[in-house]
Design an enzyme around this catalytic site. Structure first.
Site, short mmCIF file in Angstrom:
data_model
loop_
_atom_site.label_atom_id
_atom_site.label_comp_id
_atom_site.label_asym_id
_atom_site.label_seq_id
_atom_site.Cartn_x
_atom_site.Cartn_y
_atom_site.Cartn_z
N HIS A 174 -4.29 -1.76 -7.90
CA HIS A 174 -4.24 -2.06 -6.48
C HIS A 174 -4.19 -3.56 -6.22
CE1 HIS A 174 -6.14 2.15 -5.65
NE2 HIS A 174 -4.88 2.22 -6.00
N GLU A 227 2.01 -4.26 5.06
CA GLU A 227 1.53 -3.01 5.66
C GLU A 227 1.68 -3.04 7.18
OE1 GLU A 227 -0.07 -4.67 3.26
OE2 GLU A 227 -0.19 -3.24 1.62
N VAL A 259 -3.17 -5.34 3.08
CA VAL A 259 -4.03 -4.49 3.90
C VAL A 259 -4.23 -3.20 3.10
CG1 VAL A 259 -4.31 -3.34 6.13
CG2 VAL A 259 -2.97 -5.45 5.98
N GLY A 260 -5.44 -2.99 2.63
CA GLY A 260 -5.66 -1.83 1.75
C GLY A 260 -6.93 -1.08 2.10
N LEU A 261 -7.00 0.14 1.59
CA LEU A 261 -8.17 0.98 1.80
C LEU A 261 -8.96 1.04 0.50
CD1 LEU A 261 -7.77 2.40 4.59
CD2 LEU A 261 -7.84 4.54 3.36
N TYR A 262 -10.18 0.52 0.49
CA TYR A 262 -11.00 0.53 -0.71
C TYR A 262 -12.38 1.05 -0.36
CZ TYR A 262 -7.22 -2.61 -1.88
OH TYR A 262 -5.97 -3.14 -2.05
N ARG A 263 -12.98 1.78 -1.29
CA ARG A 263 -14.35 2.21 -1.02
C ARG A 263 -15.27 1.01 -1.11
NH1 ARG A 263 -15.83 5.03 -6.83
NH2 ARG A 263 -17.50 3.59 -7.33
N GLU A 292 -15.44 11.05 -5.78
CA GLU A 292 -14.08 10.54 -5.52
C GLU A 292 -13.08 11.65 -5.24
OE1 GLU A 292 -12.33 7.99 -4.99
OE2 GLU A 292 -13.56 6.23 -5.44
#
Ligand SMILES: [Zn+2]
Lengths: 472, 78
Positions: free
Chosen positions: A182, A224, A161-165, A273
């Site tokens: 990542h 996560e 579970v990750g945060l990516y643009r 960014e």
């Protein structure tokens, strides 16, 4: 204590005076980003923003800066909003040690209310907008993305579970930037080596605890969701996706299900960014969206990102520092005191430690470079004594200015890895790294004149008590 | 047909119109993937005023670096 869903957290912010509703009409550009940038310039106790009157939309509701301050970060953990940062760090570290807390499974979720599988148009469904002037498009920048390890699908922690643009690049297409450090990059490689698409699910508008866990540099096989349970002190609620064996956060506002298209690369970016620089344009993987479901009248969450500090820095400050702290403590359990890796996602890390003998602090610095997070960040590691608070920058500057001798205490290690977004890396992804040892030399490292450190006048503690009572 | 402010191709298409009629449209360029809203400031929407540092030459797009590189298909993986 757990928040039921995203709306529950917004209600708490409102009750605590940490949510500012803007009912005047605003333009999607440049007002939404400009208001948020202005707020980020106004200090570290700012509220979240809630916009409900956006030019051209009939019923769009957008929440921003939801975790963009230390009070909001404290409320995320269910602590009083005025909890000092250092206390938030040690409480986060304490809960981190409760990992793993197994998830609680549900059959249905509020986001099953509305479902779309035909004629998908992300531009119609989501109120998208530009953040910074040089951005190549409209981005999802606070959505979590779920994917599974294809070699070992049964090990729960390897579900990521990750945060990516993600750039919205068509009615049912997103671009994604998988930085090699990542976890998503590993899953994409596994799928492409098989010539298969990688199933993914994307959740927008989540309770802040899963967003926090998703942006924590956990080990590859740590879940996560199980960390979210540890942070909130009770099991985290999940529900299955419909098109893949993936777990979704029960409290989300909107879910997108789709797949990363094997072997496809398409022009993406630039995007302003967290480094305070644009990323440049490169050819990146593409996600095709096949199914969308959402709550009725969903609340859309976005975050402003750009020159630090922005919401990103509050979101990933404490939770980046804690894994480094824990991994350093694994190596040096009796010495490590605290770690501040809050600056630009840990490109700079400040470590407070006891020292056992001459040269010890430099070894602590070297260990930081070889932690999983250090491999992609930790370009400058500053090591300070146990009595220096790494979260108190004037104290850190005092240590640098008085303890450091450039001839002995500046160590440069050449040719190490760094995330390619570091604008100074050359080529992108490679850099030298530096350790600054700002601890007091001890035997056998006998140098300098450190035998007469300044002490305080007698009775300071009593006076502190007396004066603080008088000032009440 | 619309001119893309960034790469100046003439292939851009409307991907959505404002729910309130006539407020704006969102356009997408299929060449450089640039997206913009017609109500944005002209430093974004006007090809002549778009910042030169952010312009994209369509000829460079096929040469953009792959991040990450596409791996070889590995026989027998499944
Ligand atoms: Zn274009």
């Amino acid at each position: 204590m757990a928040y039921k869903d995203f709306r529950d957290f917004l209600h708490t912010l409102e009750k605590e005076g940490q949510l500012l509703t803007i009912s005047d009409e605003v333009k999607p550009e440049p007002d939404l980003a400009a208001a948020n940038r202005a707020l980020n310039n106004m200090g570290d106790k700012t509220p979240a923003l809630f916009f409900n009157n956006i030019y051209g939309y009939t019923d769009a509701r957008i929440a921003m800066n939801v975790m963009g301050s230390w009070p909001n970060h404290a409320l995320m953990m269910g602590m009083p909003k005025n909890t000092p940062l250092k206390e938030q760090f040690f409480e986060f570290a304490r809960r981190y040690e409760q990992f793993p807390v197994p998830v609680k499974r549900e059959e249905t979720a509020p986001f099953h209310e509305v479902e779309i599988t035909e004629d998908i148009n992300l531009f119609d469904i989501l109120p998208l907008f530009r953040l910074n002037q040089g951005d190549g498009g409209f981005y999802l920048d606070k959505a979590i993305l779920v994917s599974r390890d294809l070699d070992d699908p049964d090990t729960y922690g390897k579900q990521n579970v990750g945060l990516y643009r993600m750039q919205v690049k068509g009615k049912n297409r997103l671009g994604i930037q998988p930085v090699p450090q990542h976890d998503i990059a590993i899953h994409i490689r596994q799928a492409e080596e098989r010539g298969e698409n990688l199933k993914v699910a994307i959740a927008l508008g989540c309770e802040p605890v899963i967003t926090t866990a998703a942006s924590t540099p956990l080990l590859y096989d740590q879940s996560e969701y199980e960390m979210a349970g540890a942070i909130q002190g009770e099991p985290y609620r999940v529900v299955k996706a419909k098109d893949a064996d993936l777990d979704l956060p029960w409290g989300a506002e909107v879910i997108l299900e789709g797949e990363v298209l094997a072997g496809e690369r398409e022009f993406e970016g630039p995007f302003g960014e967290f480094t305070g620089h644009y990323s440049g344009g490169r050819a990146m993987p593409v996600i095709q969206i096949n199914r969308i479901y959402h709550r009725k009248q969903p609340i859309f969450e976005h975050l402003y990102i750009g020159m630090p500090w922005t919401e990103t820095d509050y979101m990933i400050g404490v939770n980046t520092s804690v894994p480094l702290f824990q991994q350093l403590k694994d190596a040096f359990p009796n010495e490590i005191v605290a770690v501040n890796a809050m600056y630009t996602h840990g490109l700079v890390a400040i470590i407070s430690t006891k020292t056992r003998y001459g040269g010890f602090a430099k070894a602590v610095g070297m260990r930081a470079l070889t932690t999983p997070h250090g491999l992609g960040y930790c370009k400058l590691v500053i090591v300070v004594d146990e009595d220096v608070d790494p979260f108190n920058l004037p104290q850190v500057m005092w240590a640098l200015s008085t303890k450091l001798h450039p001839k002995h205490d500046a160590v440069i290690v050449p040719g190490l890895s760094i995330l390619p977004l570091d604008p100074g890396s050359d080529p992108a992804g490679m850099t030298h790294k530096m350790i600054l040892d700002a601890t007091t030399p001890i035997a056998p490292d006998i140098r300098g004149h450190y035998s007469q450190p300044l002490d305080s006048p007698l009775g300071v503690a009593e006076w502190e008590k007396k004066l603080s009572q008088m000032l009440r | 047909m619309h001119i893309c402010p960034r790469c100046e191709s003439n292939r851009s298409e409307v991907v959505t119109r404002s729910p309130v009629k006539g407020a704006w449209e969102v356009l997408l360029c299929p060449v450089c993937m640039f997206t913009w809203r017609t109500s944005e400031p002209d430093s974004i929407t006007d090809p002549a005023k778009y910042k030169s540092a952010f312009k994209v030459n369509p000829q460079d797009i096929p040469n953009a670096a792959h991040v990450p590189p596409i791996p070889e298909w590995v026989q027998g993986r499944s």
